[in-house]
Design an enzyme around this catalytic site. Structure first.
Site, PDB file in Angstrom:
ATOM      1  N   ASP A  53       8.842  -3.694  14.280  1.00  0.00           N
ATOM      2  CA  ASP A  53       8.240  -2.369  14.115  1.00  0.00           C
ATOM      3  C   ASP A  53       9.219  -1.315  14.616  1.00  0.00           C
ATOM      4  OD1 ASP A  53       6.289  -0.097  14.205  1.00  0.00           O
ATOM      5  OD2 ASP A  53       4.821  -1.716  13.950  1.00  0.00           O
ATOM      6  N   ASN A  54       9.236  -0.154  13.961  1.00  0.00           N
ATOM      7  CA  ASN A  54      10.048   0.956  14.470  1.00  0.00           C
ATOM      8  C   ASN A  54       9.209   1.939  15.275  1.00  0.00           C
ATOM      9  OD1 ASN A  54       8.633   2.333  12.491  1.00  0.00           O
ATOM     10  ND2 ASN A  54      10.429   3.314  11.591  1.00  0.00           N
ATOM     11  N   THR A  57       4.514   4.796  13.426  1.00  0.00           N
ATOM     12  CA  THR A  57       3.050   4.940  13.451  1.00  0.00           C
ATOM     13  C   THR A  57       2.394   3.809  14.250  1.00  0.00           C
ATOM     14  OG1 THR A  57       2.832   3.779  11.330  1.00  0.00           O
ATOM     15  CG2 THR A  57       2.952   6.181  11.256  1.00  0.00           C
ATOM     16  N   GLY A  58       3.081   2.681  14.406  1.00  0.00           N
ATOM     17  CA  GLY A  58       2.574   1.608  15.257  1.00  0.00           C
ATOM     18  C   GLY A  58       2.703   1.971  16.727  1.00  0.00           C
ATOM     19  N   VAL A  79      12.424  -1.190   8.741  1.00  0.00           N
ATOM     20  CA  VAL A  79      12.590  -2.078   7.583  1.00  0.00           C
ATOM     21  C   VAL A  79      13.442  -1.460   6.484  1.00  0.00           C
ATOM     22  CG1 VAL A  79      10.448  -3.367   7.964  1.00  0.00           C
ATOM     23  CG2 VAL A  79      10.420  -1.306   6.519  1.00  0.00           C
ATOM     24  N   TYR A 165       3.215   7.275  -1.507  1.00  0.00           N
ATOM     25  CA  TYR A 165       2.577   6.033  -1.067  1.00  0.00           C
ATOM     26  C   TYR A 165       2.139   5.191  -2.268  1.00  0.00           C
ATOM     27  CZ  TYR A 165      -0.638   2.967   1.517  1.00  0.00           C
ATOM     28  OH  TYR A 165      -1.275   1.880   2.064  1.00  0.00           O
ATOM     29  N   LYS A 169       4.013   1.694  -3.212  1.00  0.00           N
ATOM     30  CA  LYS A 169       3.355   0.386  -3.213  1.00  0.00           C
ATOM     31  C   LYS A 169       3.430  -0.267  -4.593  1.00  0.00           C
ATOM     32  CE  LYS A 169       1.727  -0.114   1.029  1.00  0.00           C
ATOM     33  NZ  LYS A 169       2.121  -1.235   1.913  1.00  0.00           N
ATOM     34  N   THR A 195      -9.947  -0.202   5.132  1.00  0.00           N
ATOM     35  CA  THR A 195     -10.213  -1.113   6.242  1.00  0.00           C
ATOM     36  C   THR A 195     -10.334  -0.306   7.524  1.00  0.00           C
ATOM     37  OG1 THR A 195      -8.955  -2.838   5.109  1.00  0.00           O
ATOM     38  CG2 THR A 195      -9.381  -3.168   7.446  1.00  0.00           C
ATOM     39  N   ARG A 206      -7.815   8.988   8.880  1.00  0.00           N
ATOM     40  CA  ARG A 206      -8.633   8.227   7.935  1.00  0.00           C
ATOM     41  C   ARG A 206     -10.097   8.604   8.121  1.00  0.00           C
ATOM     42  NH1 ARG A 206      -5.499   2.388   7.718  1.00  0.00           N
ATOM     43  NH2 ARG A 206      -3.871   2.984   9.170  1.00  0.00           N
TER      44      ARG A 206
END
Length: 340
Positions: A53-54, A57-58, A79, A165, A169, A195, A206
């Site tokens: 992970d960079n 957002t994580g 990535v 986005y 994808k 989700t 969200r």
């Protein structure tokens, strides 16, 4: 080995499908909302897990509780840059996923999905890994077909504000299937529908997290548009179970496969449910509609049921109650920290 028990979460009752040779699993975006839950479940299955992970957002706090496990390791990496990591199973979950996040840096979002897919697939070529792509229902755009089946090619605006986005994808899916046809990679492409659950960010933008945070603060619940647009909400434990089953499916099972809950709710109804669950005094207010906001989302999960033996088990109100509890605690901790 924990597995899913309908209506009760996960227990020790029965095993989930597992790979015959449990080796190292690499989770790109492993510190994100979904990726952190996936890392946790992979460790429970017996894998060694590398979280890549960079941290754009994580968040490290999502995986702090895993760091005492000797089979867990974090690598800070973007990535968009090549990587060479030995793993037998790779999950590519690295991408901003909420509109505010991916629209903040649209070029970076598109490159994360395209270059991230290329670098992930090149890594899998070297190691012979099974490689699983987290795609999205956004590949269907604003659909003219409901429910959305995997054979539907979608109705996407390629030049709109969400295209970075959506098209990112879609391009990643193209790359996955071209690498499969050209190089024989064992790929799995799962299309995620909305989700929700613990470890969502307070500010991720969200609809579920927005409504819960607003309701707990007794602030206005803001709906963009008339509120009659529909969404299908899948609890995070159900989604991760679907991906685990998919990863363990045979080499003939590539997808794409829809992974989501076919229960369909208007955004207005979601706001009302959350207001009731939180005993909130919030008003429901309407703001102008968002550009290219889909009017309808509902997955056809026939393929997942047939090929994976999977369907969601957590009802919306039960999952929302768990999510409200999480955000209630998170808000309390945040407020205490701010008061110091």
């Amino acid at each position: 080995m924990r597995s899913f028990v309908p209506g009760a979460g996960y227990s020790e009752v029965e095993d989930v499908p597992v790979l015959k040779n449990l080796g190292t699993a690499l989770v790109n975006g492993g510190a994100g909302f979904l990726g952190s839950h996936l890392c946790e479940r992979l460790l429970l299955r017996g894998h060694s897990v590398i979280c890549l992970d960079n941290f754009s957002t994580g968040r490290r706090v999502n995986v702090d509780h895993l760091q005492s496990n000797p089979r867990f390791r974090i690598i800070e990496h973007d990535v968009r840059q090549p990587f060479d990591i030995a793993a037998s199973l790779i999950f590519n979950f690295a991408s901003p996923a909420s509109p505010p996040d991916y629209q903040r840096d649209p070029v970076g979002t598109l490159l994360t999905n395209v270059l991230g897919a290329v670098n992930t697939l090149d890594c899998a070529r070297k190691t012979g890994a099974i490689v699983v792509q987290s795609s999205t229902s956004e590949v269907y755009g604003d659909p003219t077909q409901s429910p959305q089946r995997e054979t539907y090619c979608g109705n996407v605006n390629p030049i709109g504000p969400r295209a970075c986005y959506d098209e990112g994808k879609r391009s990643a899916e193209t790359l996955f299937f071209d690498y499969h046809r050209t190089y024989g990679l064992d790929i799995k492409v799962g299309r995620i529908f909305n989700t929700y659950g613990p470890r969502m960010r307070l500010d991720d933008g969200r609809v579920v997290s927005n409504f819960i945070v607003q309701a707990l603060r007794n602030a206005d619940l803001t709906i963009y548009g008339d509120g009659q647009q529909t969404r299908s909400f899948c609890y995070v434990d159900d989604l991760v179970e679907g991906f685990l089953r998919f990863s363990a499916a045979g080499s003939a099972c590539h997808g794409p496969i829809n992974l989501g809950n076919p229960g369909e709710f208007t955004v207005r109804r979601l706001a009302e449910i959350i207001r009731d669950l939180t005993n909130s005094r919030s008003r429901i207010v309407h703001l102008p509609a968002v550009v290219d906001d889909p009017r309808q989302r509902r997955p056809d999960i026939s393929r997942a049921m047939t090929e994976l033996g999977w369907q969601p088990q957590i009802e919306l109100e039960a999952g929302l109650a768990r999510t409200v509890e999480y955000f209630d605690g998170l808000l309390a901790r945040t407020e205490r920290a701010e008061a110091v």
